[in-house]
Write a protein that holds these residues in place. Structure first.
Motif, PDB file in Angstrom:
ATOM      1  N   ALA A 138       0.833  -1.208   0.000  1.00 37.98           N
ATOM      2  CA  ALA A 138       0.000   0.000   0.000  1.00 37.98           C
ATOM      3  C   ALA A 138       0.865   1.255   0.000  1.00 37.98           C
ATOM      4  O   ALA A 138       0.547   2.251  -0.675  1.00 37.98           O
ATOM      5  N   THR A 139       1.978   1.209   0.736  1.00 39.22           N
ATOM      6  CA  THR A 139       2.881   2.368   0.776  1.00 39.22           C
ATOM      7  C   THR A 139       3.510   2.620  -0.586  1.00 39.22           C
ATOM      8  O   THR A 139       3.585   3.770  -1.060  1.00 39.22           O
ATOM      9  N   MET A 140       3.963   1.550  -1.238  1.00 38.43           N
ATOM     10  CA  MET A 140       4.561   1.705  -2.559  1.00 38.43           C
ATOM     11  C   MET A 140       3.532   2.173  -3.593  1.00 38.43           C
ATOM     12  O   MET A 140       3.858   2.961  -4.498  1.00 38.43           O
ATOM     13  N   ALA A 141       2.281   1.719  -3.447  1.00 40.31           N
ATOM     14  CA  ALA A 141       1.229   2.184  -4.351  1.00 40.31           C
ATOM     15  C   ALA A 141       0.973   3.682  -4.157  1.00 40.31           C
ATOM     16  O   ALA A 141       0.784   4.424  -5.138  1.00 40.31           O
ATOM     17  N   TYR A 142       1.009   4.101  -2.902  1.00 39.50           N
ATOM     18  CA  TYR A 142       0.843   5.532  -2.615  1.00 39.50           C
ATOM     19  C   TYR A 142       1.980   6.340  -3.242  1.00 39.50           C
ATOM     20  O   TYR A 142       1.748   7.390  -3.863  1.00 39.50           O
ATOM     21  N   VAL A 143       3.216   5.856  -3.095  1.00 36.34           N
ATOM     22  CA  VAL A 143       4.361   6.572  -3.656  1.00 36.34           C
ATOM     23  C   VAL A 143       4.272   6.627  -5.179  1.00 36.34           C
ATOM     24  O   VAL A 143       4.572   7.640  -5.818  1.00 36.34           O
ATOM     25  N   ALA A 144       3.834   5.518  -5.791  1.00 34.67           N
ATOM     26  CA  ALA A 144       3.753   5.461  -7.249  1.00 34.67           C
ATOM     27  C   ALA A 144       2.733   6.442  -7.813  1.00 34.67           C
ATOM     28  O   ALA A 144       2.884   6.932  -8.942  1.00 34.67           O
ATOM     29  N   THR A 145       1.690   6.714  -7.030  1.00 36.91           N
ATOM     30  CA  THR A 145       0.655   7.633  -7.510  1.00 36.91           C
ATOM     31  C   THR A 145       0.947   9.090  -7.145  1.00 36.91           C
ATOM     32  O   THR A 145       0.164   9.970  -7.483  1.00 36.91           O
ATOM     33  N   THR A 146       2.064   9.305  -6.441  1.00 36.26           N
ATOM     34  CA  THR A 146       2.444  10.662  -6.050  1.00 36.26           C
ATOM     35  C   THR A 146       3.446  11.213  -7.060  1.00 36.26           C
ATOM     36  O   THR A 146       4.383  10.519  -7.444  1.00 36.26           O
ATOM     37  N   GLY A 147       3.234  12.420  -7.469  1.00 38.17           N
ATOM     38  CA  GLY A 147       4.193  13.036  -8.380  1.00 38.17           C
ATOM     39  C   GLY A 147       5.480  13.391  -7.648  1.00 38.17           C
ATOM     40  O   GLY A 147       5.545  14.417  -6.955  1.00 38.17           O
TER      41      GLY A 147
END
Length: 258
Positions: free
Chosen positions: A38-47
């Motif tokens: 979930a953390t990596m998914a959050y980072v991936a969707t952050t510019g």
């Protein structure tokens, strides 16, 4: 109740026990996988900007995780090598004053704030890995020492007398009777020490000793929230996994019947 019904009940209880054991063995890795994913998914969707991209990459994160694990494992190994023999010595030596002094010194390391221990050692000695290692050992020494004492004290005196009556020497009683019986309590202390080390190792960054504290501090200083979150989540995941692995080892090495 018929024999068949009793057998079915016992079989159901056995299945429940096996299911509970399986859940205990797999719950922690599954939780870590979900949280980290979930953390990596959050980072991936952050510019991410250029500063965040320089930090949030496999090379940088891998290096920080390696430093963190090295500090944790080295400190825990030193604690085990030093605290367990010292606990045995304190248990064997009949002088109450010696016991009071040893426990008092160990309590100082535990009671002093971790940041204070690290900074003071850096001031009087040097900065770097060795200083952080000494600070971690001082901070996580007490649980293993106290648990070694507690475990040895809980061994029934009648068992010791029986072993001596069979002709065992004091050292043989220690190796074959006392330490095996005290091992669950000692291992619980080592498990606590490992988790302490994972958390306290984050402050090694203040004396240039690396670790995941670098990511957390950089995220705070540069106000880069993704960097801060990834660093904090990684520390939490490592602590959970180490506690889980230590629990498995504790189950494996525990003497049968305890």
């Amino acid at each position: 109740m018929s024999i068949t019904s009793a057998a079915e009940i016992l079989e159901g209880r056995d299945s429940t026990t096996r299911l509970g054991a399986a859940l205990r063995r797999t719950a922690a890795p599954l939780v870590v996988a979900v949280v980290f994913g979930a953390t990596m998914a959050y980072v991936a969707t952050t510019g991410l900007d250029s500063i965040e991209r320089r930090t949030l990459n496999a090379g940088y994160i891998g290096a920080r995780v390696g430093e963190h694990l090295l500090l944790t494992v080295a400190a825990s190994a030193l604690v085990a090598v030093l605290a367990i023999p010292l606990g045995v010595l304190v248990f064997r030596v009949p002088w109450q004053a010696f016991r009071t002094v040893v426990l008092g010194l160990a309590n100082i390391g535990q009671a002093t704030p971790a940041v204070g221990v690290v900074i003071l050692l850096a001031i009087v000695w040097q900065t770097g890995f060795a200083t952080a290692l000494v600070a971690l050992v001082a901070y996580s020494f007490l649980p293993v020492l106290r648990n070694t004492l507690t475990g040895l004290e809980q061994v029934d005196d009648s068992i010791r007398e029986s072993a001596r009556g069979m002709g065992m020497t004091p050292n043989q009683v220690l190796r074959h009777i006392e330490l095996p019986l005290a091992s669950p309590v000692i291992l619980a202390g080592l498990r606590t020490s490992l988790v302490f080390c994972v958390g306290v190792a984050t402050i090694a960054t203040f004396i240039n000793a690396g670790g995941l504290g670098d990511m957390i501090v950089n995220g705070l200083k540069l106000q880069r929230f993704p960097v801060l979150v990834v660093g904090a989540v990684l520390v939490a995941c490592i602590a959970i996994l180490i506690d889980w692995a230590a629990g498995l080892v504790e189950e494996r090495v525990r003497p049968k019947g305890l």
